[in-house]
Design a protein around this motif. Structure first.
Motif, PDB file in Angstrom:
ATOM      1  N   VAL A   1       0.834  -1.208   0.000  1.00  0.00           N
ATOM      2  CA  VAL A   1       0.000   0.000   0.000  1.00  0.00           C
ATOM      3  C   VAL A   1       0.864   1.252   0.000  1.00  0.00           C
ATOM      4  CG1 VAL A   1      -1.839   1.229   1.158  1.00  0.00           C
ATOM      5  CG2 VAL A   1      -1.795  -1.279   1.221  1.00  0.00           C
ATOM      6  N   LEU A   2       1.730   1.393   1.017  1.00  0.00           N
ATOM      7  CA  LEU A   2       2.548   2.600   1.122  1.00  0.00           C
ATOM      8  C   LEU A   2       3.518   2.754  -0.049  1.00  0.00           C
ATOM      9  CD1 LEU A   2       3.299   2.782   4.959  1.00  0.00           C
ATOM     10  CD2 LEU A   2       1.736   4.210   3.615  1.00  0.00           C
ATOM     11  N   PRO A   3       4.312   1.704  -0.390  1.00  0.00           N
ATOM     12  CA  PRO A   3       5.264   1.898  -1.490  1.00  0.00           C
ATOM     13  C   PRO A   3       4.583   2.238  -2.822  1.00  0.00           C
ATOM     14  CG  PRO A   3       5.785  -0.101  -0.294  1.00  0.00           C
ATOM     15  CD  PRO A   3       4.493   0.395   0.252  1.00  0.00           C
ATOM     16  N   TYR A   4       3.488   1.536  -3.132  1.00  0.00           N
ATOM     17  CA  TYR A   4       2.839   1.816  -4.414  1.00  0.00           C
ATOM     18  C   TYR A   4       2.233   3.204  -4.426  1.00  0.00           C
ATOM     19  CZ  TYR A   4       3.637  -2.619  -6.659  1.00  0.00           C
ATOM     20  OH  TYR A   4       4.243  -3.672  -7.273  1.00  0.00           O
ATOM     21  N   PHE A   5       1.651   3.582  -3.299  1.00  0.00           N
ATOM     22  CA  PHE A   5       1.083   4.921  -3.213  1.00  0.00           C
ATOM     23  C   PHE A   5       2.193   5.963  -3.415  1.00  0.00           C
ATOM     24  CE2 PHE A   5      -0.079   8.652  -0.636  1.00  0.00           C
ATOM     25  CZ  PHE A   5      -1.204   9.040  -1.357  1.00  0.00           C
ATOM     26  N   ALA A   6       3.307   5.742  -2.723  1.00  0.00           N
ATOM     27  CA  ALA A   6       4.423   6.687  -2.823  1.00  0.00           C
ATOM     28  C   ALA A   6       4.962   6.748  -4.248  1.00  0.00           C
ATOM     29  CB  ALA A   6       5.535   6.283  -1.856  1.00  0.00           C
ATOM     30  N   LEU A   7       5.083   5.582  -4.856  1.00  0.00           N
ATOM     31  CA  LEU A   7       5.648   5.496  -6.201  1.00  0.00           C
ATOM     32  C   LEU A   7       4.743   6.209  -7.210  1.00  0.00           C
ATOM     33  CD1 LEU A   7       8.278   4.050  -6.823  1.00  0.00           C
ATOM     34  CD2 LEU A   7       6.946   2.120  -7.664  1.00  0.00           C
ATOM     35  N   ILE A   8       3.450   5.875  -7.151  1.00  0.00           N
ATOM     36  CA  ILE A   8       2.514   6.454  -8.115  1.00  0.00           C
ATOM     37  C   ILE A   8       2.415   7.954  -7.903  1.00  0.00           C
ATOM     38  CG2 ILE A   8       0.096   6.503  -8.863  1.00  0.00           C
ATOM     39  CD1 ILE A   8       0.036   3.484  -8.100  1.00  0.00           C
ATOM     40  N   ALA A   9       2.285   8.386  -6.641  1.00  0.00           N
ATOM     41  CA  ALA A   9       2.155   9.818  -6.357  1.00  0.00           C
ATOM     42  C   ALA A   9       3.407  10.565  -6.808  1.00  0.00           C
ATOM     43  CB  ALA A   9       1.915  10.027  -4.866  1.00  0.00           C
ATOM     44  N   THR A  10       4.577  10.002  -6.469  1.00  0.00           N
ATOM     45  CA  THR A  10       5.824  10.677  -6.828  1.00  0.00           C
ATOM     46  C   THR A  10       5.976  10.808  -8.345  1.00  0.00           C
ATOM     47  OG1 THR A  10       6.828   9.684  -4.886  1.00  0.00           O
ATOM     48  CG2 THR A  10       8.315  10.664  -6.478  1.00  0.00           C
ATOM     49  N   SER A  11       5.486   9.806  -9.061  1.00  0.00           N
ATOM     50  CA  SER A  11       5.655   9.834 -10.510  1.00  0.00           C
ATOM     51  C   SER A  11       4.912  11.009 -11.145  1.00  0.00           C
ATOM     52  CB  SER A  11       5.188   8.513 -11.122  1.00  0.00           C
ATOM     53  OG  SER A  11       3.783   8.423 -11.109  1.00  0.00           O
ATOM     54  N   PHE A  12       3.961  11.580 -10.402  1.00  0.00           N
ATOM     55  CA  PHE A  12       3.215  12.731 -10.942  1.00  0.00           C
ATOM     56  C   PHE A  12       3.644  14.048 -10.307  1.00  0.00           C
ATOM     57  CE2 PHE A  12       0.209   9.216 -11.731  1.00  0.00           C
ATOM     58  CZ  PHE A  12       0.037   9.387 -13.097  1.00  0.00           C
ATOM     59  N   MET A  13       4.719  14.035  -9.505  1.00  0.00           N
ATOM     60  CA  MET A  13       5.065  15.244  -8.768  1.00  0.00           C
ATOM     61  C   MET A  13       6.173  16.048  -9.425  1.00  0.00           C
ATOM     62  SD  MET A  13       4.311  14.102  -4.856  1.00  0.00           S
ATOM     63  CE  MET A  13       5.895  14.285  -4.312  1.00  0.00           C
ATOM     64  N   LYS A  14       6.031  17.382  -9.361  1.00  0.00           N
ATOM     65  CA  LYS A  14       7.069  18.254  -9.902  1.00  0.00           C
ATOM     66  C   LYS A  14       8.262  18.282  -8.968  1.00  0.00           C
ATOM     67  CE  LYS A  14       4.034  21.557 -12.204  1.00  0.00           C
ATOM     68  NZ  LYS A  14       3.204  22.712 -11.845  1.00  0.00           N
ATOM     69  N   ASN A  15       7.975  18.539  -7.699  1.00  0.00           N
ATOM     70  CA  ASN A  15       9.039  18.695  -6.726  1.00  0.00           C
ATOM     71  C   ASN A  15       8.751  17.777  -5.549  1.00  0.00           C
ATOM     72  OD1 ASN A  15      10.675  19.545  -4.569  1.00  0.00           O
ATOM     73  ND2 ASN A  15      10.944  21.530  -5.597  1.00  0.00           N
ATOM     74  N   LEU A  16       9.680  16.874  -5.280  1.00  0.00           N
ATOM     75  CA  LEU A  16       9.423  15.831  -4.288  1.00  0.00           C
ATOM     76  C   LEU A  16       9.164  16.389  -2.903  1.00  0.00           C
ATOM     77  CD1 LEU A  16      11.830  12.936  -5.239  1.00  0.00           C
ATOM     78  CD2 LEU A  16       9.641  13.606  -6.188  1.00  0.00           C
ATOM     79  N   GLY A  17       9.786  17.508  -2.580  1.00  0.00           N
ATOM     80  CA  GLY A  17       9.658  18.041  -1.234  1.00  0.00           C
ATOM     81  C   GLY A  17       8.371  18.822  -0.991  1.00  0.00           C
ATOM     82  N   HIS A  18       7.585  19.052  -2.056  1.00  0.00           N
ATOM     83  CA  HIS A  18       6.447  19.957  -1.904  1.00  0.00           C
ATOM     84  C   HIS A  18       5.125  19.280  -1.626  1.00  0.00           C
ATOM     85  CE1 HIS A  18       8.487  23.671  -3.891  1.00  0.00           C
ATOM     86  NE2 HIS A  18       9.163  23.149  -2.886  1.00  0.00           N
ATOM     87  N   GLY A  19       5.141  17.968  -1.488  1.00  0.00           N
ATOM     88  CA  GLY A  19       3.944  17.257  -1.049  1.00  0.00           C
ATOM     89  C   GLY A  19       2.882  17.112  -2.118  1.00  0.00           C
ATOM     90  N   LEU A  20       1.771  16.514  -1.700  1.00  0.00           N
ATOM     91  CA  LEU A  20       0.698  16.170  -2.631  1.00  0.00           C
ATOM     92  C   LEU A  20      -0.284  17.320  -2.783  1.00  0.00           C
ATOM     93  CD1 LEU A  20      -0.412  12.492  -1.947  1.00  0.00           C
ATOM     94  CD2 LEU A  20       0.398  13.455  -4.091  1.00  0.00           C
ATOM     95  N   THR A  21       0.008  18.270  -3.630  1.00  0.00           N
ATOM     96  CA  THR A  21      -0.950  19.350  -3.896  1.00  0.00           C
ATOM     97  C   THR A  21      -1.173  19.398  -5.401  1.00  0.00           C
ATOM     98  OG1 THR A  21       0.875  20.915  -4.078  1.00  0.00           O
ATOM     99  CG2 THR A  21      -0.248  20.759  -1.931  1.00  0.00           C
ATOM    100  N   TRP A  22      -2.313  19.964  -5.795  1.00  0.00           N
ATOM    101  CA  TRP A  22      -2.626  20.031  -7.224  1.00  0.00           C
ATOM    102  C   TRP A  22      -1.566  20.793  -7.992  1.00  0.00           C
ATOM    103  CZ3 TRP A  22      -5.099  16.811  -9.761  1.00  0.00           C
ATOM    104  CH2 TRP A  22      -6.259  16.179  -9.224  1.00  0.00           C
ATOM    105  N   SER A  23      -1.053  21.886  -7.361  1.00  0.00           N
ATOM    106  CA  SER A  23      -0.074  22.715  -8.073  1.00  0.00           C
ATOM    107  C   SER A  23       1.242  21.962  -8.283  1.00  0.00           C
ATOM    108  CB  SER A  23       0.189  23.994  -7.282  1.00  0.00           C
ATOM    109  OG  SER A  23       0.622  23.644  -5.981  1.00  0.00           O
TER     110      SER A  23
END
Lengths: 365, 590
Positions: free
Chosen positions: B347-369
């Motif tokens: 659950v956690l690794p896949y969530f992290a992997l999928i979410a990160t794959s759509f992120m601009k900046n890893l340190g900025h968290g899960l926001t639309w921007s």
């Protein structure tokens, strides 16, 4: 149609176990011979030697006098024009009933139309004509058995081999299929070898029976001979139930089973006075009467008084154990249920000497 | 019997063909009969020898050699250097410590979850089972990278949440995955499924009546478990433990991702580092490989011995009916306990992997921007990555086909006992189980960088690597499939007039199809993500996805890795689903 000869046939497994040991057997045209024996006696190995799946280490297999197997030569199974019914039926799960039955005809010189006619005719003979398009998994055990029979017979083999064909069926179906196999044999008259460990199957189906034990033939004869005149203790005890008495032969036919106690037997010219022999009496041939009834000793019968120590009711028969004073062992008797003795009842026990068969007393293995 | 007949006379009655004439000498007859199968046997044996023994031979050879100018010197110096210099001693010690820690940890988790799934009335056992198997499919290096997103000391989400809750300073953290405990934790997450599978299989084979008999005899639940259940699954527990230790000892991906930033080599990463020094260092790498090779062979042998004769087949009674242990009020707490490893591994690794794959900046968290498709675009635009994907798919397809063909022929020969020595073939086919991937890599490098067989730099060396490494999987699948085809099915075709070849075509192959597919799949899936061997024998032109991911990691391009990892997992799962669909339909027809 063909005759089969097994001459000194021997198969050794692992370099030392003689699974089949110098087996001699002649089978006539159109005869159905059963090979009967306990598991591991070498009967299936014998069949596989005939089929060509195994090659003998010594001896020969001949069909119509012509050699097909020896230690240095073997006609491959597909060139022997034999058919085989396997214990697991060996039906191909990915082919329909029709395709299963038709397969062997591919390798015979028949036209497509003729093959179709033969398959349909054979399915009718085994009463499977309505289920030609089913897959084996969709059939009951008995139906699968019929398909296996049809597949084996449609190619009109010169020899039919059956390897415990009924062992996977339940008791009722087995009884029915025993008669079915005999019916088909009477219809087609194919020389057949039928391997089984079930004496009833052997009795019903075969013209002659070979009793095997530890790779060797114990006795060959008609089912009636095997049952009524067993030649060895093994045959007497393996085929049907029996009472065996060990004793010393006095005179031509008197067996002293205990000091001063004599059993009159059928006698046998093979044995001499003073020799240690066995007498075998089938429980069915032991008669029981109430005190004061039945034939007297003057008729030449064996007559003793005893006491019932066990009585089991089986519906179609009652199985008794009777103790006689001074006898080394109790005697088992199986009687129809119209007379009924209870445990502890005094009885008169009568045995016809003609039913007391003498056997060679071999030391126990 | 009466008429004299020559023993050489062939049977020619009816529509039967003569097999052998009167004049054919015995030798020719024997040759004729065995020609085809013997030829196949010799060929297969030769292929196996080349595949498996050639790399091992060169491994041994190189370990005793040093290159001196043009010539070669025979020496023990490689061994002396490998096992006396402090630089190389540390990894040996740490590999031992990590394996010794991972083994029991995996055993505890795997066995406990297996018992809950197989033997209790816990809710949703099927869900837990599927999830654990899914974590088995996940490449360990990808899991390790996902855990950096979760528990990296600075930007790990769990640490960010921790700081958010406690108001701790920016440099403080709760978890640090770049530590030896972090390595052990991550390894355990990806090795416990092995224990789970072995133990669950053993548990499923113990019929309830065995346990019921103990209860009726007066034993309570605990004593039944201790006296009956435990001894019956003990071989499986032992085998599971050994498998986990073996895996921990030979994994390259997790230590490469986590232990190197923790400034500690394990033996696998140390071997890779030695190999990076150049072709002259092969001898040292070969010498250094020996402890792992010997230990792996020993572990595999012990595992076999543990399962041995009390293996799955003999444990089972009727197998079927089993009554689960009633948990009562503990049903949901037990389920929650089982969810802990599942959450950590899936659950956690896949969530992290999928979410990160759509992120601009890893340190900025899960926001639309912070959302973007840029990572995926950069992957598909990279020529190198695209070619590595092609390479990976091509290699996996080739290896799966090659290994399946080879394995099925070996399985057929050894099961139908067509030739003397058939047992040795089967044994040889499972031998690679005892050769760690990284050691195989060193051996292949040693064997195929020199004349006459220069395969280094081509895809062929990777093909050989994958076929060799996954041959045991294919062999076991083929063997199991073939075992379910009763020999009487073939014999009934033979006696009806079909020769061996015809029977093979008409009966064996159609029935074997499903098993072949399973075997193909079992090689294809791990080939997609193979790392520990590929990492030593890749070149610029022959990169595969796993190697690309490791290289991207060295460049710290974590978001790209996440995107590539997601694609890799989608391809893998798609293949799994497709093949299962196909197999399902085939089963319906048969």
């Amino acid at each position: 149609m063909a005759t089969v000869d097994l001459v000194g046939l021997t198969k050794v497994f692992g370099g030392k176990v003689r699974v089949v040991d110098r087996l001699d057997l002649h089978i006539e045209h159109g005869e159905l011979v059963s090979i009967l024996g306990p598991s591991g006696c070498g009967k299936t190995t014998t069949l596989r030697l005939v089929a060509g799946f195994l090659q003998p280490d010594e001896g020969e297999v001949r069909v119509d006098g012509k050699l097909i197997s020896s230690s240095s030569f073997s006609v491959s199974p597909d060139k022997r024009n034999m058919s085989m019914i396997f214990q697991s039926y060996g039906l191909w799960p990915h082919k329909t009933v029709y395709q299963n039955v038709a397969y062997g005809l591919k390798f015979r010189d028949v036209t497509r139309a003729e093959a179709d006619r033969k398959v349909r005719a054979m399915l009718e003979v085994v009463r499977m004509e309505g289920l030609a398009d089913r897959y084996p998994a969709e059939l009951s055990g008995g139906q699968q058995q019929r398909v296996a029979l049809a597949r084996a017979l449609v190619v009109e083999p010169s020899i039919l081999l059956l390897d415990e064909p009924l062992s996977n069926l339940d008791a009722n179906l087995r009884e029915e299929m025993r008669f079915e196999i005999r019916r088909l044999h009477d219809k087609f008259k194919i020389t057949s070898i039928y391997v089984t460990h079930d004496q009833a199957e052997a009795m019903v189906t075969s013209d002659r029976t070979v009793v095997m034990n530890m790779g060797k033939v114990e006795q060959i004869g008609t089912p009636r001979e095997i049952y009524e005149r067993p030649r060895t203790r093994f045959v007497a005890e393996f085929v049907g139930k029996t009472n065996s008495f060990r004793g010393v032969l006095r005179g031509r036919d008197q067996l002293e089973v205990a000091p001063g106690i004599f059993l009159r037997t059928a006698g046998d010219n093979e044995f001499r006075e003073g020799q240690c022999v066995l007498a075998s009496v089938r429980p069915h041939n032991v008669e029981l009467y109430s005190e004061g009834r039945g034939p007297s000793a003057t008729t030449g019968h064996n007559v003793w008084s005893g006491r019932v120590t066990r009585a089991h009711y089986f519906g179609d028969s009652v199985d008794y154990l009777v103790e006689l004073p001074n006898w080394p062992q109790p005697i088992r008797a199986i009687l129809p249920p119209n007379v009924w003795f209870r445990t502890g009842d005094p009885v008169r026990l009568v045995i016809d000497p003609a039913k007391c068969v003498l056997l060679l007393d071999l030391p126990e293995d | 019997m009466e008429q004299p007949v020559s023993t050489r006379e062939a049977y020619t009655g009816g529509n039967v063909q003569p097999v052998e004439g009167r004049d054919v000498p015995r030798v020719v007859a024997v040759l004729r009969r065995f020609e085809a199968t013997t030829a196949v046997w010799v060929f297969v044996a030769f292929v196996l020898f080349v595949l498996i023994l050639n790399p091992l031979y060169h491994l041994v050879l190189e370990s005793f050699q040093l290159t001196r100018g043009q010539g070669v010197e025979w020496t023990l110096r490689n061994y002396i250097k490998a096992f006396t210099e402090p630089l190389y001693r540390g990894p040996v010690l740490w590999t031992f410590i990590v394996s010794a820690a991972v083994g029991p940890l995996s055993l505890m988790v795997g066995a406990a979850v297996a018992w809950c799934v197989g033997r209790t009335d816990m809710p949703l056992p099927g869900f837990i089972r599927t999830s654990v198997l899914l974590s088995f499919v996940t490449p360990p290096f990808l899991g390790a990278i996902a855990w950096i997103f979760l528990a990296g000391p600075r930007e790990g989400w769990l640490n960010i949440i921790y700081r958010g809750i406690t108001g701790a300073a920016g440099h403080e953290y709760l978890f640090n995955i770049f530590t030896m405990p972090g390595v052990v934790f991550t390894m355990a997450l990806f090795t416990f499924p092995q224990v789970f599978i072995v133990v669950l299989a053993a548990l499923n084979n113990i019929p309830s009546d065995v346990e019921d008999a103990a209860s009726i005899a007066g034993g309570n639940s605990l004593s039944t478990m201790v006296n009956i259940t435990l001894p019956l699954v003990l071989p499986a527990l032992m085998a599971g433990l050994l498998l986990a230790v073996l895996e921990a000892m030979t994994l390259l991906g997790i230590p490469a991702v986590l232990a190197i930033p923790a400034r500690q080599h394990l033996m696998t990463t140390q071997i890779r580092a030695i190999m990076d020094e150049g072709i002259d260092a092969v001898g040292l790498a070969a010498a250094y490989s020996f402890p792992i090779l010997v230990a792996a062979a020993l572990l595999v042998w012990m595992q076999r011995a543990a399962l041995g004769r009390r293996g799955y087949a003999t444990v089972g009674g009727k197998g079927g009916h089993r009554r689960p242990q009633k948990l009562g009020v503990w049903r949901y707490p037990v389920f929650a306990m089982c969810m802990v490893p599942v959450t950590c591994a899936i659950v956690l690794p896949y969530f992290a992997l999928i979410a990160t794959s759509f992120m601009k900046n890893l340190g900025h968290g899960l926001t639309w921007s912070n959302m973007t498709l840029e990572n995926y675009r950069s992957i598909f635009q990279s020529r190198a990555i695209a070619s590595s994907m092609v390479n990976t798919l091509l290699l996996a397809t080739m290896a799966a086909t090659g290994a399946t063909l080879l394995a099925s022929v070996i399985a057929y020969i050894s099961q139908r006992q067509l030739v003397h020595g058939h047992r040795h073939l089967g044994l040889l086919a499972t031998l690679p189980l005892g050769i760690p991937g990284i050691v195989l890599g060193v051996g292949l490098f040693a064997a195929y960088t020199k004349a006459p067989f220069v395969l280094y730099g081509t895809l062929w060396i990777l093909f050989l690597a994958y076929v060799t490494k996954f041959l045991p999987l294919a062999y076991q699948a083929s063997n199991a499939a073939l075992m379910s085809i009763h020999p009487e099915l073939e014999e009934s075709g033979r006696i009806l007039g079909a020769n061996r070849l015809t029977v093979f075509k008409d009966v064996t192959v159609p029935l074997f199809k499903v098993g072949l597919l399973a075997s193909w799949l079992l090689v294809f899936m791990p080939s997609l993500r193979e790392l520990s061997t590929s990492a030593l024998i890749w070149t610029i032109d022959t990169k595969v996805i796993s190697v690309v991911i490791l290289n991207l990691y060295d460049e710290a391009r974590l978001a790209d890795i996440a995107a590539l990892g997601v694609i890799l997992m989608i391809v893998t799962l798609a293949v799994v689903v497709c093949v299962f669909r196909m197999m399902g339909r085939d089963f319906m027809r048969a």
